[in-house]
Design a protein around this motif. Structure first.
Motif, short mmCIF file in Angstrom:
data_model
loop_
_atom_site.label_atom_id
_atom_site.label_comp_id
_atom_site.label_asym_id
_atom_site.label_seq_id
_atom_site.Cartn_x
_atom_site.Cartn_y
_atom_site.Cartn_z
N ALA A 55 0.83 -1.21 0.00
CA ALA A 55 0.00 0.00 0.00
C ALA A 55 0.86 1.26 0.00
N ASN A 56 1.93 1.27 0.78
CA ASN A 56 2.82 2.43 0.81
C ASN A 56 3.37 2.73 -0.58
N THR A 57 3.86 1.69 -1.25
CA THR A 57 4.50 1.88 -2.55
C THR A 57 3.50 2.30 -3.61
N MET A 58 2.35 1.64 -3.65
CA MET A 58 1.36 1.94 -4.68
C MET A 58 0.71 3.31 -4.44
N ALA A 59 0.40 3.63 -3.20
CA ALA A 59 -0.18 4.93 -2.90
C ALA A 59 0.81 6.05 -3.21
N PHE A 60 2.07 5.82 -2.88
CA PHE A 60 3.12 6.79 -3.20
C PHE A 60 3.16 7.02 -4.71
N ALA A 61 3.08 5.94 -5.48
CA ALA A 61 3.18 6.04 -6.93
C ALA A 61 1.98 6.80 -7.52
N VAL A 62 0.76 6.47 -7.08
CA VAL A 62 -0.40 7.12 -7.69
C VAL A 62 -0.48 8.59 -7.31
N VAL A 63 -0.14 8.92 -6.07
CA VAL A 63 -0.17 10.32 -5.65
C VAL A 63 0.91 11.12 -6.38
N GLN B 23 11.25 -0.11 -7.14
CA GLN B 23 12.02 -0.75 -8.21
C GLN B 23 11.74 -2.24 -8.28
N GLU B 24 11.56 -2.86 -7.12
CA GLU B 24 11.23 -4.29 -7.10
C GLU B 24 9.91 -4.55 -7.81
N PHE B 25 8.89 -3.75 -7.49
CA PHE B 25 7.58 -3.94 -8.10
C PHE B 25 7.59 -3.58 -9.59
N VAL B 26 8.35 -2.57 -9.97
CA VAL B 26 8.48 -2.24 -11.39
C VAL B 26 9.10 -3.42 -12.14
N GLY B 27 10.11 -4.05 -11.54
CA GLY B 27 10.74 -5.21 -12.16
C GLY B 27 9.76 -6.35 -12.36
N LYS B 28 8.92 -6.59 -11.36
CA LYS B 28 7.91 -7.65 -11.48
C LYS B 28 6.86 -7.28 -12.52
N ALA B 29 6.49 -6.00 -12.58
CA ALA B 29 5.52 -5.55 -13.59
C ALA B 29 6.09 -5.73 -14.99
N TYR C 127 14.29 3.60 -13.13
CA TYR C 127 13.07 4.15 -12.53
C TYR C 127 13.32 4.46 -11.06
N ASN C 128 13.05 5.67 -10.66
CA ASN C 128 13.23 6.08 -9.27
C ASN C 128 12.09 7.01 -8.86
N LEU C 129 11.75 6.98 -7.59
CA LEU C 129 10.66 7.82 -7.10
C LEU C 129 10.99 9.29 -7.15
N ARG C 130 12.27 9.65 -7.18
CA ARG C 130 12.64 11.06 -7.14
C ARG C 130 12.06 11.83 -8.32
N MET D 279 11.58 9.50 0.93
CA MET D 279 11.44 8.85 -0.37
C MET D 279 12.25 7.56 -0.45
N ARG D 280 13.47 7.59 0.11
CA ARG D 280 14.35 6.42 0.00
C ARG D 280 13.79 5.20 0.72
N ASP D 281 12.86 5.40 1.66
CA ASP D 281 12.28 4.27 2.38
C ASP D 281 11.46 3.37 1.46
N PHE D 282 10.99 3.91 0.34
CA PHE D 282 10.12 3.14 -0.55
C PHE D 282 10.75 2.88 -1.93
N ASN D 283 11.91 3.46 -2.21
CA ASN D 283 12.44 3.38 -3.56
C ASN D 283 12.83 1.95 -3.95
N ASP D 284 13.39 1.20 -3.00
CA ASP D 284 13.77 -0.20 -3.31
C ASP D 284 12.54 -1.03 -3.64
N ALA D 285 11.48 -0.86 -2.85
CA ALA D 285 10.24 -1.61 -3.12
C ALA D 285 9.65 -1.19 -4.45
#
Length: 417
Positions: free
Chosen positions: A216-224, A328-334, A351-354, A320-326
């Motif tokens: 939820a943290n990673t996906m909510a961060f991405a959509v917002v 990238q992990e989810f982008v790789g799976k996608a 791909y990076n959240l920054r 931001m760095r707290d979620f960046n690894d996750a």
């Protein structure tokens, strides 16, 4: 190139001294030739001197020196002009130009960087900032003349980092090292859908609270970040209390009001920034769903009703760095689940959240023919002169009321993504 001095380098507008003289100026003593540190320092001094020289191009040095030599030679053949220049060199044993700081800056450049085995120039030059700040604090270096214009004030300063010689050195370092910037890859609406489809799959299979929280943290961060066109460091400023204040009110209207509270780049005061986002974009990105899932975790599992929406394991506002690894992990799976949505030339690490979310959002908005005025409206609050409704001192409800006056135009941005 950059490894030797050229004829004429010594008369190109800044002082030139030999390595031993520079050592004496910096250390106020002679070289101890049995000292490894002293000998190593001499090598650094040579590199600094060469960087100063190579701040000028070959053509500039050659043409300037040849013209000087020609003018002086022809004049001396027929005229009596005597010694027109003073004796070259520094009569005092003192570092007037900042050689000591230049040596420290060179040594700092040898640290291991993120993408290379040494630091990049943009990181190296930060040495200049702390050196100037420290010097002016100690020497009261900005208490002299003040130069003012309509929008800024400038102070006269004689810090070593502001000398012409030191500026030449910094330019020489830049030309030798080059400027290499690794830009984040922009993420598209199609790629966001692929990422969120993966998120739905993982959410259904998740067995524990912490696993769901990570998703939820990673996906909510991405959509917002994507739908509001936010920089990565701005997304963690979303306020849980602000979201809950307008949650039911905006649900009936088909949008969610993203409430950010904190200090923003280029601003000096704590401010509220409210950005309305449609519940579901035209491409199918479900903003409210993922924000709601994270909100429920904060309310039910953490038992809090205020504070930041995004928190780390200690319960403090996340970075931001707290979620960046996750991410990238989810982008790789996608990429593995939906390879057609991603370019085969792009790596997961690109791909990076920054910047990926904001860069992709703006690009997608232009591609979808979103009016330029709408894009400007969404991004206008970043500019100091356009932060209407976000002035320091305004209550959140006041900011909300002002945001509603342009809500339809603002919603057009996220709706078109």
């Amino acid at each position: 190139m950059f490894m030797y001095g050229r004829e004429g380098d010594h008369v190109m507008g800044v002082c030139f001294e030999c390595d031993v003289c520079n050592f004496r100026n910096v250390n106020e003593r002679d070289v101890c030739w049995n000292s490894d540190k002293d000998v190593r320092t001499l090598r650094y001094i040579r590199r600094v001197s060469l960087d100063v020289m190579w701040s000028r191009t070959k053509g500039t040095v050659r043409s300037t020196f040849n013209r000087m030599r020609k003018d002086c030679t022809e004049a001396n053949d027929v005229l009596s002009v005597g010694q027109i220049f003073p004796r070259m060199g520094n009569p005092e044993m003192v570092d007037k130009d900042g050689m000591g700081l230049a040596i420290i800056m060179l040594h700092a450049s040898l640290r291991k960087g993120v993408y290379r085995d040494h630091l990049q120039f943009d990181t190296v030059r930060k040495t200049v900032s702390w050196a100037w700040q420290a010097w002016t604090a100690i020497e009261r270096g900005e208490e002299g003349s003040v130069f003012a214009s309509d929008d800024r004030t400038m102070h006269a300063c004689d810090a070593p980092t502001r000398t012409k010689w030191f500026q030449r050195f910094v330019l020489g370092v830049k030309r030798r090292m080059g400027v290499v910037r690794k830009q984040d890859e922009a993420i598209t609406s199609e790629q966001m859908r692929a990422l969120l489809e993966l998120g739905e799959h993982l959410w259904k299979e998740a067995k524990g609270v912490e696993e769901r929280r990570r998703i939820a943290n990673t996906m909510a961060f991405a959509v917002v970040g994507f739908c509001a066109s936010l920089r990565g460091e701005e997304v963690p400023l979303v306020s849980l209390k602000g979201l809950m204040t307008f949650w039911k009110e905006t649900m009936a209207k088909g949008f969610v009001m993203i409430t950010l509270r904190g200090l923003f780049k280029g601003e000096n005061n704590l401010k509220w920034h409210l950005v309305p986002l449609v519940d579901i974009t035209n491409s199918g990105i479900r903003v409210r769903r993922w924000v709601h899932r994270l909100v429920l975790l904060r309310l039910e599992e953490d038992g809090v009703e205020e504070g930041p929406l995004f928190v780390n394991r200690e319960g403090k506002r996340a970075k931001m760095r707290d979620f960046n690894d996750a991410f990238q992990e989810f982008v790789g799976k996608a990429m593995e689940r939906n390879p057609g949505a991603f370019s085969s030339e792009v790596e997961v690490e690109d791909y990076n959240l920054r910047r990926s979310l904001r860069k992709g959002s703006t690009t997608q908005a232009h591609n979808n023919k979103t009016p330029a005025s709408t894009i400007t409206m969404v991004n206008r609050w970043r500019k100091r002169e356009a932060a209407r409704g976000a002035e320091p001192g305004l209550e959140m409800r006041q900011v909300y009321t002002q945001a509603l006056t342009a809500v339809e135009a603002t919603l057009e941005y996220s709706r078109n993504l």
